[in-house]
Design a protein around this motif. Structure first.
Motif, PDB file in Angstrom:
ATOM      1  N   VAL A 709    -104.989-125.862 -12.683  1.00  0.00           N
ATOM      2  CA  VAL A 709    -104.071-126.454 -11.704  1.00  0.00           C
ATOM      3  C   VAL A 709    -104.448-127.899 -11.430  1.00  0.00           C
ATOM      4  N   ARG A 710    -105.747-128.152 -11.256  1.00  0.00           N
ATOM      5  CA  ARG A 710    -106.191-129.518 -10.960  1.00  0.00           C
ATOM      6  C   ARG A 710    -105.981-130.445 -12.150  1.00  0.00           C
ATOM      7  N   ALA A 711    -106.232-129.938 -13.353  1.00  0.00           N
ATOM      8  CA  ALA A 711    -105.997-130.767 -14.539  1.00  0.00           C
ATOM      9  C   ALA A 711    -104.518-131.117 -14.667  1.00  0.00           C
ATOM     10  N   ASN A 712    -103.644-130.138 -14.416  1.00  0.00           N
ATOM     11  CA  ASN A 712    -102.202-130.403 -14.478  1.00  0.00           C
ATOM     12  C   ASN A 712    -101.766-131.369 -13.383  1.00  0.00           C
ATOM     13  N   ALA A 713    -102.381-131.237 -12.193  1.00  0.00           N
ATOM     14  CA  ALA A 713    -102.030-132.134 -11.090  1.00  0.00           C
ATOM     15  C   ALA A 713    -102.441-133.569 -11.405  1.00  0.00           C
ATOM     16  N   ILE A 714    -103.603-133.743 -12.006  1.00  0.00           N
ATOM     17  CA  ILE A 714    -104.048-135.081 -12.391  1.00  0.00           C
ATOM     18  C   ILE A 714    -103.092-135.673 -13.422  1.00  0.00           C
ATOM     19  N   ASP A 715    -102.704-134.867 -14.381  1.00  0.00           N
ATOM     20  CA  ASP A 715    -101.782-135.341 -15.414  1.00  0.00           C
ATOM     21  C   ASP A 715    -100.422-135.699 -14.820  1.00  0.00           C
ATOM     22  N   THR A 716     -99.898-134.828 -13.939  1.00  0.00           N
ATOM     23  CA  THR A 716     -98.606-135.091 -13.303  1.00  0.00           C
ATOM     24  C   THR A 716     -98.659-136.350 -12.447  1.00  0.00           C
ATOM     25  N   ARG A 765    -101.976-137.911  -2.557  1.00  0.00           N
ATOM     26  CA  ARG A 765    -101.865-136.658  -1.810  1.00  0.00           C
ATOM     27  C   ARG A 765    -100.809-135.807  -2.507  1.00  0.00           C
ATOM     28  N   PHE A 766    -101.204-134.556  -2.833  1.00  0.00           N
ATOM     29  CA  PHE A 766    -100.425-133.718  -3.733  1.00  0.00           C
ATOM     30  C   PHE A 766     -99.988-132.444  -3.006  1.00  0.00           C
ATOM     31  N   ASP A 767     -98.723-132.056  -3.171  1.00  0.00           N
ATOM     32  CA  ASP A 767     -98.224-130.787  -2.654  1.00  0.00           C
ATOM     33  C   ASP A 767     -98.542-129.709  -3.687  1.00  0.00           C
ATOM     34  N   TRP A 768     -99.579-128.928  -3.419  1.00  0.00           N
ATOM     35  CA  TRP A 768    -100.067-127.973  -4.409  1.00  0.00           C
ATOM     36  C   TRP A 768     -99.121-126.797  -4.571  1.00  0.00           C
ATOM     37  N   ASN A 769     -98.290-126.505  -3.581  1.00  0.00           N
ATOM     38  CA  ASN A 769     -97.326-125.418  -3.719  1.00  0.00           C
ATOM     39  C   ASN A 769     -96.155-125.808  -4.610  1.00  0.00           C
ATOM     40  N   LEU A 770     -95.638-127.030  -4.395  1.00  0.00           N
ATOM     41  CA  LEU A 770     -94.480-127.490  -5.161  1.00  0.00           C
ATOM     42  C   LEU A 770     -94.877-128.248  -6.410  1.00  0.00           C
ATOM     43  N   GLU A 771     -96.178-128.544  -6.539  1.00  0.00           N
ATOM     44  CA  GLU A 771     -96.689-129.308  -7.683  1.00  0.00           C
ATOM     45  C   GLU A 771     -95.984-130.658  -7.780  1.00  0.00           C
ATOM     46  N   LYS A 772     -95.927-131.353  -6.657  1.00  0.00           N
ATOM     47  CA  LYS A 772     -95.299-132.667  -6.593  1.00  0.00           C
ATOM     48  C   LYS A 772     -96.182-133.616  -5.799  1.00  0.00           C
ATOM     49  N   VAL A 773     -96.026-134.913  -6.087  1.00  0.00           N
ATOM     50  CA  VAL A 773     -96.756-135.937  -5.352  1.00  0.00           C
ATOM     51  C   VAL A 773     -96.106-136.121  -3.989  1.00  0.00           C
ATOM     52  N   SER A 774     -96.898-136.025  -2.923  1.00  0.00           N
ATOM     53  CA  SER A 774     -96.375-136.239  -1.572  1.00  0.00           C
ATOM     54  C   SER A 774     -96.423-137.706  -1.183  1.00  0.00           C
ATOM     55  N   SER A 775     -97.541-138.347  -1.469  1.00  0.00           N
ATOM     56  CA  SER A 775     -97.697-139.767  -1.162  1.00  0.00           C
ATOM     57  C   SER A 775     -98.888-140.292  -1.950  1.00  0.00           C
ATOM     58  N   PHE A 776     -98.976-141.606  -2.041  1.00  0.00           N
ATOM     59  CA  PHE A 776    -100.156-142.179  -2.678  1.00  0.00           C
ATOM     60  C   PHE A 776    -100.380-143.585  -2.166  1.00  0.00           C
ATOM     61  N   GLU A 777    -101.611-144.021  -2.307  1.00  0.00           N
ATOM     62  CA  GLU A 777    -101.996-145.377  -1.924  1.00  0.00           C
ATOM     63  C   GLU A 777    -102.691-146.038  -3.117  1.00  0.00           C
ATOM     64  N   ILE A 821    -100.398-151.028  -2.360  1.00  0.00           N
ATOM     65  CA  ILE A 821     -99.187-150.402  -1.815  1.00  0.00           C
ATOM     66  C   ILE A 821     -99.521-149.004  -1.311  1.00  0.00           C
ATOM     67  N   ALA A 822     -98.694-148.537  -0.391  1.00  0.00           N
ATOM     68  CA  ALA A 822     -98.746-147.152   0.077  1.00  0.00           C
ATOM     69  C   ALA A 822     -97.331-146.615   0.021  1.00  0.00           C
ATOM     70  N   ARG A 823     -97.161-145.473  -0.622  1.00  0.00           N
ATOM     71  CA  ARG A 823     -95.812-144.960  -0.838  1.00  0.00           C
ATOM     72  C   ARG A 823     -95.769-143.484  -0.491  1.00  0.00           C
ATOM     73  N   VAL A 824     -94.671-143.107   0.191  1.00  0.00           N
ATOM     74  CA  VAL A 824     -94.455-141.723   0.605  1.00  0.00           C
ATOM     75  C   VAL A 824     -93.259-141.178  -0.148  1.00  0.00           C
ATOM     76  N   ASN A 825     -93.386-139.944  -0.616  1.00  0.00           N
ATOM     77  CA  ASN A 825     -92.316-139.334  -1.404  1.00  0.00           C
ATOM     78  C   ASN A 825     -91.237-138.790  -0.482  1.00  0.00           C
ATOM     79  N   THR A 826     -90.325-139.692  -0.038  1.00  0.00           N
ATOM     80  CA  THR A 826     -89.166-139.312   0.753  1.00  0.00           C
ATOM     81  C   THR A 826     -87.926-139.727  -0.013  1.00  0.00           C
ATOM     82  N   ARG A 827     -86.754-139.507   0.594  1.00  0.00           N
ATOM     83  CA  ARG A 827     -85.517-139.888  -0.086  1.00  0.00           C
ATOM     84  C   ARG A 827     -85.437-141.393  -0.295  1.00  0.00           C
TER      85      ARG A 827
END
Length: 967
Positions: A709-716, A765-777, A821-827
């Motif tokens: 899971v962590r390897a896939n999250a890093i790749d994603t 910051r990663f949403d481990w349930n949805l396997e999506k990026v929530s935000s990053f800096e 930069i700091a970015r949040v995964n919103t619309r």
């Protein structure tokens, strides 16, 4: 198959515990075995001479569960102390374990004390046997002597685990009072007589309705009567911290264990021993010396074989394999007794040789007592009698308890997977007669999901992405198809409300699997049980049975007459959310239909729905449902009144409400440690699981490999956040970070992803349930001012949290710049840089202390909070803490193994070195960087002393309260 040892005598010799087989007729004498005493957690087995033990302190047992090893340098032998026969299949008795003993393997004195106390316990039980607990006369053989325990069930024992009704021996019929005759025949007169004539009265019935076990009822009665020593178990008498458990005699742990007071496993050892004994004495584990109960009728080997039983049983249902490995590895096959968890029940019934035209009056002469069943098989007129045997087999894959084990794992195994086989045979078990087998399967919805045990009616939360779920989904049905053939899915979850979403996902994955050619196109049937049966109209299940009629006819049943005449072509895979209550109702209805059709093939027209003499069938299936429910949710099944009587009223609803409250209590109090114990006993986790339990009061769910899971999250994450094509990825890690940015200690710490390129750092910051990026800096490497690594203690509540060698991390100081930069995964995908620390704030002060120029080697000309041109500029930090290097998961096939694992400190040093090289190449990050000192510095980030000073009383009290409740 080679004969198994049916009875053993244990004695404590100077060098080790001696297991000497009891001499039996028509069996080759087996050599004695000695288990050497050890404090290293590994058993050494050697041969020993068969000595005369007349003058020795000995204990007779009926087999071995196995060795409990590697627990705080302690080892225990788990022995079968009491057993009861519950069925007779092809002249082979089937037993359920009702009591076990744990003998320490630390020293002769400890072993002798345990043997003596166990003998006293057995004697107390014998002395307090109730008048109705009568024994069958024995002819002197060792095995028959054990079989006499079949009548040892008391009225309070849970019906889910008892297949007999305790009739009086034939030799005593007609010699006693009417009351005694009624007691002896209470299987025929009903449960009312059990309560009316029992010395314990109706109290036992009330406790049984609450889901209490027989031992629970006896213990409560013993306490009420002041019989403090009545059922004292060896493990229940352990002295903890110099104080006894209330009202119990002293029984110290082995000396070398008790002295290790700081060891987590030794602290929890008494609870583990109690849990182990409760588990194996819960009347949930079954075995047979001569018949393989783990395999269906169609898989049984008819020809004699020299293969030991433990090698021929189905490994999917071999529950004690991990515990008997020392005996398997040593080649002591005669000592290895495979256990199966689940249910075994049996009933005999006669068919009228001249039936009337009414099919509801053809069945008569029902026998529920296993002793009467055995006598029926011996009678010459047994050709008109039938046996119905019900066997449920719980899988060892994804095992555990209700809300702690849901859904599926990456190998495709679902939680609460149970195979149930209904066998119809003539009472004589003649090879020339037909034997019918009808198999069903239940299991959790095969998707990754969880439910909170703290909610009274929790909503399922789906985890991971569609593709990850579908990969496990395909493996699951590939396993089922390979085992059973075609699969008909029957989903009983609600089509509206909280269960609707997961039901829709289940259907979507099935449609895709069908499109891929995985299973039959008629494989999915969604039956909203609560909606169709609203108002307690459970008879509406007949609508579902009518819908499945053609599929059931196509699947058929397995028929064996010496050899296989016909095989069942597929199975129903039934599920609700728990796979307990609604599933029980539907499976019993399908089994009833199958039995009617099988009897019809034998020339018997019967109607189980209307025949008043077939109540035994409903009771048998209700017992099965209660057994499975107790093993998964610790209470009897809901809707059991309908399964037993085919009627539903307000009293059943009130009983269900009480059971629901009991389940809720178990979910939030008892299940966490029990789950850790189950995983440990099965060998899925190591002793470290108890350290994890002490820290979080729960254990991790190994449904999916976190490394993958962590390897896939890093790749994603790298594909999403690294926008510049010219940037090359240097490395990626998963680390812990405070919930609030720019802080050192903000709970809860979150698992995030740290990416390093040749130009920047990314904290994702990663949403481990949805396997999506929530935000990053993103932090440009040119903005990094320095790195500090060292001990990073954030809590002092447990020993593992106070270990400064394992609690380490790094802090990166940087000056926000235009490239950051700091970015949040919103619309709107907003991007911003917000210096959220003001000079003089507590947060800035903490950072300033960490990076004090006089201590860190930073140039004083730079100063704190000032840029190189003298302008005031706020410094920010990124704080990361290393994840535990080792997990509690046991090595399996080389995966999740701890050999060669990088330590926490080495991991942190490696990250720091990679950042230094990416930022400054090979110049070392010294004076040429403009900071006047080393770029990377080793220093305490948060010392143990600091952590102690910041751990408040409320936090400590809260943890102690959790320990009081859970541990």
């Amino acid at each position: 198959m080679p004969a198994l040892i049916r009875k053993l005598v244990i004695s404590a010799a100077v060098d080790g515990l001696v297991l000497q087989p009891h001499s039996q007729r028509d069996q080759r004498a087996n050599p004695a075995l000695q288990i050497r005493y050890t404090t290293q957690g590994s058993a050494t087995l050697t041969s020993a001479p068969n000595n005369d033990l007349t003058e020795s302190l000995t204990l007779e047992i009926y087999g071995l569960v196995g060795c409990l090893l590697n627990i705080a340098s302690a080892s225990y032998l788990v022995c079968i102390l009491r057993r009861h026969q519950v069925a007779h299949i092809r002249a082979s008795p089937v037993y359920v374990i009702s009591s076990v003993a744990l003998i320490p393997l630390s020293s002769q004195s400890d072993a002798e004390k345990a043997i003596e106390q166990t003998k006293q316990e057995v004697q107390r039980r014998t002395d307090h046997q109730e008048a109705e607990d009568l024994s069958i006369d024995s002819n002197g053989s060792a095995d028959e002597d054990v079989e006499s325990h079949v009548a040892d069930e008391s009225p309070m024992q849970p019906k889910a685990l008892v297949t007999s009704g305790n009739a009086v021996p034939k030799s005593q019929e007609g010699d006693d009072s009417v009351a005694q005759d009624v007691i002896g025949r209470r299987g025929q007169y009903g449960r009312f007589t059990e309560n009316w004539f029992s010395r314990k009265g109706w109290a036992a019935e009330r406790r049984r309705a609450q889901g209490m076990s027989a031992d629970d009822v006896r213990k409560s009665e013993g306490v009420r009567k002041g019989q403090k020593g009545d059922l004292r178990d060896l493990e229940d008498n352990i002295e903890i911290g110099g104080k006894n458990l209330p009202g119990e005699p002293v029984q110290r742990l082995p000396q070398q264990v008790a002295s290790r007071g700081q060891n987590v496993a030794s602290t929890l050892l008494p609870k583990l021993l109690r849990t182990t004994k409760m588990l194996f004495a819960s009347r949930s584990f079954f075995y047979s010396y001569d018949y393989d109960i783990t395999r269906r009728v169609g898989e049984q080997t008819i020809k004699p074989s020299n293969v030991p039983l433990h090698r021929s049983v189905d490994p999917l249902f071999f529950w004690n394999r991990n515990l008997v490995l020392p005996f398997i590895n040593n080649g002591d096959d005669a000592y290895v007794l495979p256990l199966m968890q689940g249910f075994v029940g049996q009933r005999s019934f006669d068919v009228d040789s001249k039936p009337s035209q009414d099919p509801s009056k053809v069945i008569s002469g029902t026998q529920e007592d296993v002793r009467d069943i055995i006598e029926t098989q011996k009678r010459s007129e047994a050709v008109s009698s039938f046996l119905l045997t019900l066997i449920s087999r719980r899988s060892v894959k994804r095992p555990g308890l209700r809300y702690l084990r849901r859904g599926i794992d990456e190998e495709g195994y679902a939680a609460n997977s149970v195979e149930t086989e209904q066998i119809l045979s003539r009472a004589s078990w003649e090879w020339s007669e037909n034997v019918y087998s009808f198999t069903q399967f239940r299991g959790s919805i095969p998707l990754y999901f969880s439910q909170s045990p703290y909610a009274f009616k929790p909503v399922p939360v789906l985890q991971h992405g569609f593709e990850t779920n579908h990969d496990a989904f395909k493996r699951h049905f590939s396993n089922l198809v390979g085992r059973y053939g075609d699969i008909q899915i029957v989903s009983l979850v609600d089509k509206h409300g909280g269960e609707a979403e997961i039901g829709q996902q289940y259907e979507e994955h099935t449609k895709r699997l069908v499109a891929e050619g995985g299973i039959s196109k008629t494989a999915f049937e969604w039956f909203d049980f609560h909606d169709v049966c609203r108002g307690m109209r459970f008879e509406n299940v007949a609508v579902l049975i009518q819908t499945l009629r053609d599929t059931l006819d196509r699947f058929g049943t397995t028929v064996v007459t010496g050899e296989i005449q016909k095989r069942q072509k597929g199975v129903l895979r039934t599920n609700c959310m728990d796979c307990l209550d609604r599933t029980n109702v539907v499976q019993s209805a399908c089994a009833s239909r199958a039995l009617e059709q099988q009897l019809k093939q034998e020339g018997v027209e019967a109607n189980l729905q209307t025949d008043t003499k077939t109540q035994w069938f409903n009771t048998l299936w209700a017992d099965n449902g209660d057994a499975i429910s107790r093993q998964y949710s610790s209470t009897a099944a809901l809707k059991g009144d309908y399964t037993r009587t085919k009627r539903r009223d307000y009293r059943g609803a009130l009983n269900d409400f009480g059971l629901t409250l009991s389940r809720y209590y178990n979910n939030i109090v008892n299940d966490y440690f029990s789950q850790a114990a189950i995983d440990f006993l099965l060998g899925n986790v190591t002793e470290q699981v108890f350290e994890e339990f002490e820290a979080d009061m729960m254990s991790n769910d190994p449904a999916i490999s976190m490394r993958k899971v962590r390897a896939n999250a890093i790749d994603t994450s790298s594909k999403i956040v690294i926008a510049e094509q010219r940037e090359d990825l240097v490395g990626g890690w998963t680390v812990l970070s405070p919930k609030e940015p720019n802080t050192l200690r903000t709970f809860p710490f979150e698992e995030i992803i740290l990416l390093l390129t040749d130009a920047a750092l990314y904290a994702v910051r990663f949403d481990w349930n949805l396997e999506k990026v929530s935000s990053f800096e993103r932090v440009d490497l040119r903005s990094v001012a320095g790195i500090v690594y060292g001990s990073y203690v954030t809590s002092t509540l447990t020993a593992i949290q106070r270990d400064e060698n394992k609690n380490v991390g790094l802090v990166i100081k940087y000056r926000p710049g235009k490239e950051d930069i700091a970015r949040v995964n919103t619309r709107s995908l907003s991007a911003a840089v917000q210096p959220d620390s003001e000079p003089g704030s507590a947060r800035t002060t903490a950072i300033a202390k960490l990076f004090n120029p006089s201590e860190s080697g930073l140039s004083s000309s730079q100063g704190w909070g000032k840029s190189s041109n003298g302008d005031s500029q706020i410094l920010k930090i990124l704080a990361f803490k290393a994840l535990p290097a080792k997990t509690s998961l046991a090595p399996v096939g080389g995966q999740e193994a701890d050999d060669g694992t990088v330590s926490e400190m080495d991991l942190v040093k490696g990250i720091c070195e990679d950042i230094r090289r990416a930022a400054y190449g090979g110049d070392g990050g010294g004076s040429d960087t403009g900071f006047g000192g080393d770029f990377v510095e080793e220093k305490e980030i948060r010392s143990l002393k600091q952590a102690r000073s910041s751990t408040g009383y409320l936090e400590q009290w809260g943890h102690e309260l959790k320990k009081l409740v859970w541990a």
